[in-house]
Design a protein around this motif. Structure first.
Motif, PDB file in Angstrom:
ATOM      1  N   TYR A 167       0.851  -1.185   0.000  1.00 33.38           N
ATOM      2  CA  TYR A 167       0.000   0.000   0.000  1.00 33.38           C
ATOM      3  C   TYR A 167       0.888   1.236   0.000  1.00 33.38           C
ATOM      4  O   TYR A 167       1.856   1.314   0.756  1.00 33.38           O
ATOM      5  CB  TYR A 167      -0.880   0.064   1.248  1.00 33.38           C
ATOM      6  CG  TYR A 167      -2.117  -0.786   1.223  1.00 33.38           C
ATOM      7  CD1 TYR A 167      -3.242  -0.402   0.489  1.00 33.38           C
ATOM      8  CD2 TYR A 167      -2.175  -1.968   1.956  1.00 33.38           C
ATOM      9  CE1 TYR A 167      -4.391  -1.178   0.486  1.00 33.38           C
ATOM     10  CE2 TYR A 167      -3.330  -2.752   1.959  1.00 33.38           C
ATOM     11  CZ  TYR A 167      -4.436  -2.350   1.218  1.00 33.38           C
ATOM     12  OH  TYR A 167      -5.568  -3.112   1.224  1.00 33.38           O
ATOM     13  N   GLU A 168       0.540   2.197  -0.848  1.00 34.71           N
ATOM     14  CA  GLU A 168       1.095   3.536  -0.724  1.00 34.71           C
ATOM     15  C   GLU A 168       0.068   4.378   0.018  1.00 34.71           C
ATOM     16  O   GLU A 168      -1.124   4.303  -0.270  1.00 34.71           O
ATOM     17  CB  GLU A 168       1.355   4.154  -2.095  1.00 34.71           C
ATOM     18  CG  GLU A 168       1.860   5.598  -2.027  1.00 34.71           C
ATOM     19  CD  GLU A 168       1.826   6.299  -3.372  1.00 34.71           C
ATOM     20  OE1 GLU A 168       2.874   6.345  -4.037  1.00 34.71           O
ATOM     21  OE2 GLU A 168       0.731   6.791  -3.756  1.00 34.71           O
ATOM     22  N   ALA A 169       0.513   5.161   0.982  1.00 38.46           N
ATOM     23  CA  ALA A 169      -0.379   6.056   1.723  1.00 38.46           C
ATOM     24  C   ALA A 169       0.176   7.471   1.668  1.00 38.46           C
ATOM     25  O   ALA A 169       1.375   7.689   1.867  1.00 38.46           O
ATOM     26  CB  ALA A 169      -0.520   5.607   3.172  1.00 38.46           C
ATOM     27  N   ARG A 170      -0.698   8.418   1.379  1.00 36.98           N
ATOM     28  CA  ARG A 170      -0.340   9.840   1.390  1.00 36.98           C
ATOM     29  C   ARG A 170      -1.330  10.550   2.302  1.00 36.98           C
ATOM     30  O   ARG A 170      -2.545  10.414   2.126  1.00 36.98           O
ATOM     31  CB  ARG A 170      -0.401  10.432  -0.023  1.00 36.98           C
ATOM     32  CG  ARG A 170       0.637   9.853  -0.985  1.00 36.98           C
ATOM     33  CD  ARG A 170       0.408  10.358  -2.400  1.00 36.98           C
ATOM     34  NE  ARG A 170       1.357   9.762  -3.323  1.00 36.98           N
ATOM     35  CZ  ARG A 170       2.487  10.351  -3.737  1.00 36.98           C
ATOM     36  NH1 ARG A 170       2.782  11.572  -3.303  1.00 36.98           N
ATOM     37  NH2 ARG A 170       3.300   9.747  -4.578  1.00 36.98           N
ATOM     38  N   GLY A 171      -0.814  11.269   3.270  1.00 36.18           N
ATOM     39  CA  GLY A 171      -1.711  11.925   4.209  1.00 36.18           C
ATOM     40  C   GLY A 171      -1.022  13.023   4.986  1.00 36.18           C
ATOM     41  O   GLY A 171       0.046  13.508   4.610  1.00 36.18           O
TER      42      GLY A 171
END
Length: 265
Positions: A167-171
């Motif tokens: 998973y790539e997560a951007r936040g």
């Protein structure tokens, strides 16, 4: 215009590195339609090219995995530029930081054991991140620590990261009970053999600056992440450019050697 709608890519035609995209359409309307239908692919091509160039620029001089306890224990390599300095390298948790006039860029890496793949979810990745932040990333005052901003939820993208389900997560992150915050990007890889999640993250803190270039730099570094071939019990020894590789060979007498015959050194 062309006789038919077409789209194709060419590489290193007149120079290297070089990417040429060609779009053809029978008329203006067809050309616009062709451009629109390939917009995601066009953006992806140029972004990958920019990332590759940026990786080469900033990771040319990087810390060696064999000298970083957490990389050796978990079994991965991440090309952290030498401009980043060690904050923590416990063997279980890695934190490197680049400090500049108006802020910092930070890199983290760690692993979390899981029972099975059912724990590899977006919600659990956020829970893991907050648990690790509370334990390992304190704020400047008592009872302050990093956590995830959930009012603007992280955006997750499921992908294949060099053969691993990921998973790539951007936040956004913030410091609980304080007024610090900023963007983060992370890659969480599932290791089915060892039943674990390996997480590499970058986050920035620079209140007075735009963040896009900072996140791009962190993404470029994080995408150099490579897992060692340790799943089957292999020991991996990496020879960095410039090292005396024959001496390493004689010292360790490996069963298998993988070499790029096109490298100039």
């Amino acid at each position: 215009y062309g006789e038919k709608n077409d789209f194709y890519k060419n590489y290193n035609v007149y120079a290297a590195p070089q990417t040429i995209l060609t779009l053809l359409g029978k008329d203006a309307g067809s050309l616009i339609e062709n451009l629109t239908s390939h917009k995601s692919e066009i953006i992806d091509v140029f972004k990958k090219q920019d990332l590759a160039l940026y990786q080469k620029k900033i990771t040319g001089k990087h810390w060696k995995a064999k000298n970083i306890a957490t990389m050796e224990k978990i079994g991965f390599d991440l090309k952290i530029p030498v401009t980043y300095n060690k904050v923590v390298d416990s063997g279980d948790f890695l934190w490197y930081r680049y400090t500049f006039t108006s802020g910092t860029l930070n890199l983290l890496a760690y692993e979390i054991p899981v029972s099975d793949k059912s724990e590899f979810t977006e919600e659990n990745i956020v829970r893991i991140r907050d648990s690790v932040g509370r334990k390992n990333i304190p704020g400047q005052f008592k009872d302050t620590y990093m956590t995830t901003e959930l009012q603007v939820p992280p955006v997750f993208t499921k992908l294949n990261f060099k053969g691993k389900e990921a998973y790539e997560a951007r936040g956004l992150w913030y410091v609980e009970n304080d007024y610090m915050g900023g963007p983060f990007i992370s890659y969480s890889l599932y290791d089915d053999v060892k039943k674990r999640i390996i997480i590499a993250e970058g986050f920035s803190y620079s209140p007075t600056n735009k963040k896009r270039d900072f996140v791009f730099e962190l993404e470029a570094i994080l995408k150099t992440l490579e897992m060692f071939f340790t799943e089957k019990g292999h020991q991996v020894i990496k020879a960095e450019p410039g090292e005396k590789r024959f001496s390493l060979f004689c010292e360790h007498l490996p069963d298998t050697v993988i070499i790029d015959i096109h490298r100039p050194d």
